[in-house]
Design an enzyme around this catalytic site. Structure first.
Site, PDB file in Angstrom:
ATOM      1  N   ASN A  30       0.843  -1.193   0.000  1.00  0.00           N
ATOM      2  CA  ASN A  30       0.000   0.000   0.000  1.00  0.00           C
ATOM      3  C   ASN A  30       0.883   1.250   0.000  1.00  0.00           C
ATOM      4  OD1 ASN A  30       0.478   0.907   2.878  1.00  0.00           O
ATOM      5  ND2 ASN A  30      -0.278  -1.166   3.235  1.00  0.00           N
ATOM      6  N   ARG A  31       0.250   2.416   0.053  1.00  0.00           N
ATOM      7  CA  ARG A  31       0.959   3.682  -0.161  1.00  0.00           C
ATOM      8  C   ARG A  31       1.600   4.276   1.082  1.00  0.00           C
ATOM      9  NH1 ARG A  31      -0.361   6.048  -5.091  1.00  0.00           N
ATOM     10  NH2 ARG A  31      -2.187   5.172  -6.132  1.00  0.00           N
TER      11      ARG A  31
END
Ligand code: C5P
Length: 218
Positions: A30-31
């Site tokens: 994820n970011r």
């Protein structure tokens, strides 16, 4: 010099993303940049605590004066968190993957024309919820809630579900620029209600959070 508010305390922090392998060369993640979690670890160290930072893969430097335990998957993070106990405080700022591929292929999955591989997922352990309800629960437990909608309602539900004293809720809808950025707009939920903080540098959010925790510890 000022007395250090967290002297003699052990603070456990999770930060960064987890990555979940699909095969030897591919993974899902994820970011999360780790900036907010690392800032909390640094602020706790400045406040005099012994700090254990359990971090997923990030590209930012280790904070000063902190013991860093590097992990990749949610299962590794879960094990590292429980291995680091006892702690007086836990701040779970990692963006843990909710799911992982049900099976990790031993060899690289080969491309076959017109036949993409199916991916099945299983749920990862919820590290915060497990810790929040554990017999070895730290005295103060803080979670984060990255939401893109219904920020307060979702965070309020998490306070109880995760057994946390505080949930720091932030809106990570992409136009906000929170992921990877240096500033954060948060609302802090506790049994006492909701506190809306102004937009601040992540370092300042960390400072305020550590001050709140130190006050709560007494
Ligand atoms: O449920 P959600 O993932 O939004 O909850 C976010 C909070 O829970 C964060 O504090 C995160 O670090 C923690 N968490 C965790 N383990 C998971 C999922 C979330 O510790 N598997």
């Amino acid at each position: 010099t000022q007395p250090k508010p967290l002297a003699g305390r052990h603070v456990l922090v999770t930060s960064g993303p987890t990555i979940e392998p699909i095969d030897p060369v591919r993974f899902i993640t994820n970011r999360s940049s780790g900036k907010q979690g690392h800032a909390v670890a640094a602020a706790a160290a400045r406040a005099g605590a012994r700090v254990t930072l359990v971090s997923g893969p990030v590209s930012i430097p280790d904070p000063k004066g902190v013991d860093v335990v590097r992990v990749e998957t949610a299962q590794e993070m879960h094990a590292a968190v429980f291995a680091a106990l006892p702690a007086d405080v836990a701040v779970m700022a990692a963006a843990v993957s909710d799911w992982r591929p049900a099976e990790v292929a031993r060899e690289k999955i080969k491309k076959a024309a017109g036949d993409p591989p199916p991916l099945a997922f299983v749920e990862n352990p919820d590290i915060l919820a497990t810790l929040g309800h554990d017999g070895r629960r730290p005295q103060v437990v803080v979670g984060f809630a990255a939401e893109t909608a219904n920020v307060e309602a979702n965070a309020a539900r998490k306070l109880a579900a995760k057994g946390a004293d505080y949930i720091v809720a932030n809106d990570v809808s992409l136009q906000g620029g929170v992921f990877g950025g240096d500033r954060n707009s948060v609302r802090v939920l506790s049994a006492a209600g909701i506190d809306v903080w102004p937009t601040l540098a992540k370092d300042e959010v960390a400072e305020r959070l550590i001050a709140l925790i130190a006050e709560r510890l007494g």
